[in-house]
Design a protein around this motif. Structure first.
Motif, mmCIF file in Angstrom:
data_model
loop_
_atom_site.group_PDB
_atom_site.id
_atom_site.type_symbol
_atom_site.label_atom_id
_atom_site.label_comp_id
_atom_site.label_asym_id
_atom_site.label_seq_id
_atom_site.Cartn_x
_atom_site.Cartn_y
_atom_site.Cartn_z
ATOM 1 N N LYS A 21 18.366 -7.054 2.177
ATOM 2 C CA LYS A 21 17.979 -5.714 2.625
ATOM 3 C C LYS A 21 16.966 -5.826 3.765
ATOM 4 C CE LYS A 21 18.981 -3.314 -1.620
ATOM 5 N NZ LYS A 21 18.539 -2.341 -2.604
ATOM 6 N N VAL A 22 17.199 -5.044 4.795
ATOM 7 C CA VAL A 22 16.306 -5.034 5.946
ATOM 8 C C VAL A 22 15.281 -3.923 5.753
ATOM 9 C CG1 VAL A 22 16.162 -4.669 8.435
ATOM 10 C CG2 VAL A 22 18.077 -5.966 7.488
ATOM 11 N N LEU A 23 14.017 -4.308 5.783
ATOM 12 C CA LEU A 23 12.938 -3.337 5.595
ATOM 13 C C LEU A 23 12.530 -2.669 6.900
ATOM 14 C CD1 LEU A 23 10.668 -5.361 3.155
ATOM 15 C CD2 LEU A 23 12.361 -3.604 2.597
ATOM 16 N N LYS A 24 12.568 -3.449 7.985
ATOM 17 C CA LYS A 24 12.098 -2.915 9.256
ATOM 18 C C LYS A 24 12.817 -3.621 10.399
ATOM 19 C CE LYS A 24 7.754 -2.202 11.753
ATOM 20 N NZ LYS A 24 6.306 -2.442 11.678
ATOM 21 N N ALA A 25 13.145 -2.859 11.418
ATOM 22 C CA ALA A 25 13.733 -3.414 12.634
ATOM 23 C C ALA A 25 12.985 -2.824 13.826
ATOM 24 C CB ALA A 25 15.213 -3.075 12.724
ATOM 25 N N THR A 26 12.590 -3.686 14.748
ATOM 26 C CA THR A 26 11.896 -3.239 15.952
ATOM 27 C C THR A 26 12.878 -3.274 17.118
ATOM 28 O OG1 THR A 26 9.821 -4.144 15.119
ATOM 29 C CG2 THR A 26 9.920 -3.616 17.471
ATOM 30 N N LEU A 27 13.069 -2.123 17.720
ATOM 31 C CA LEU A 27 13.993 -1.973 18.830
ATOM 32 C C LEU A 27 13.193 -1.824 20.118
ATOM 33 C CD1 LEU A 27 17.053 -1.458 19.544
ATOM 34 C CD2 LEU A 27 16.472 0.979 19.449
ATOM 35 N N VAL A 28 13.569 -2.587 21.135
ATOM 36 C CA VAL A 28 12.918 -2.488 22.435
ATOM 37 C C VAL A 28 13.824 -1.674 23.353
ATOM 38 C CG1 VAL A 28 12.054 -3.760 24.435
ATOM 39 C CG2 VAL A 28 11.738 -4.686 22.128
ATOM 40 N N ILE A 29 13.234 -0.644 23.941
ATOM 41 C CA ILE A 29 13.968 0.247 24.834
ATOM 42 C C ILE A 29 13.226 0.293 26.163
ATOM 43 C CG2 ILE A 29 14.699 2.629 25.233
ATOM 44 C CD1 ILE A 29 14.942 2.988 22.266
ATOM 45 N N GLY A 124 14.325 -6.385 32.880
ATOM 46 C CA GLY A 124 13.939 -5.892 31.564
ATOM 47 C C GLY A 124 14.512 -4.532 31.237
ATOM 48 N N GLN A 125 15.756 -4.287 31.609
ATOM 49 C CA GLN A 125 16.381 -3.000 31.352
ATOM 50 C C GLN A 125 17.300 -3.038 30.137
ATOM 51 O OE1 GLN A 125 15.670 -0.038 33.177
ATOM 52 N NE2 GLN A 125 14.014 -1.453 33.609
#
Length: 143
Positions: A21-29, A124-125
């Motif tokens: 189970k994944v508790l947290k995911a950090t997405l870079v936008i 970095g796009q």
């Protein structure tokens, strides 16, 4: 809406690459993605329910400031270095200025603050998952 397809891709990426189970995911936008972050979070929260791995995942979003490189003089610069130029474009075109609609148009409207060339590239796009925390507490990185 792009937000729903991105949310779907995040859930799919997590379920295809993690077994716990994944508790947290950090997405870079990137700053110039112009995504509606509330719609993205709502879409993710709806879609995550469909899989046991992502049911309780918290989506954290980190906004990345773009960097630019001039192909003529090979120098790098940041948004703050071209803020005056960007402000002028906003003033001329109003709220729906071209860079808001198509960030790929940077070289047409902005120039290198060092040599004046329009031959610049944005770096970095990419949108990517920077960090994932699984239930076991282990931290993994995926791109």
């Amino acid at each position: 809406m792009h937000e729903w397809s991105i949310a779907y891709s995040i859930v799919k990426t997590l379920t295809n690459n993690f077994t716990k189970k994944v508790l947290k995911a950090t997405l870079v936008i990137p700053q110039f993605s112009f995504l509606d972050l509330e719609i993205l979070k709502d879409a993710f929260n709806e879609l995550k329910k469909e899989n046991e791995i992502t049911q309780n995942t918290e989506l954290e979003i980190r906004i990345a400031e773009p960097r630019f490189r001039c192909r003529s003089c090979n120098r790098e610069f940041s948004m703050s270095d071209v803020e005056k130029q960007l402000s002028d474009v906003r003033s001329e075109y109003g709220e729906e200025y071209p860079l808001h609609l198509m960030p790929e148009l940077f070289p047409v409207f902005l120039k290198c603050p060092y040599c004046g060339s329009h031959d610049i590239e944005a770096k970095g796009q990419e949108i990517y998952i920077e960090n994932v925390v699984e239930k076991s507490g282990a931290v993994a990185r995926t791109s």
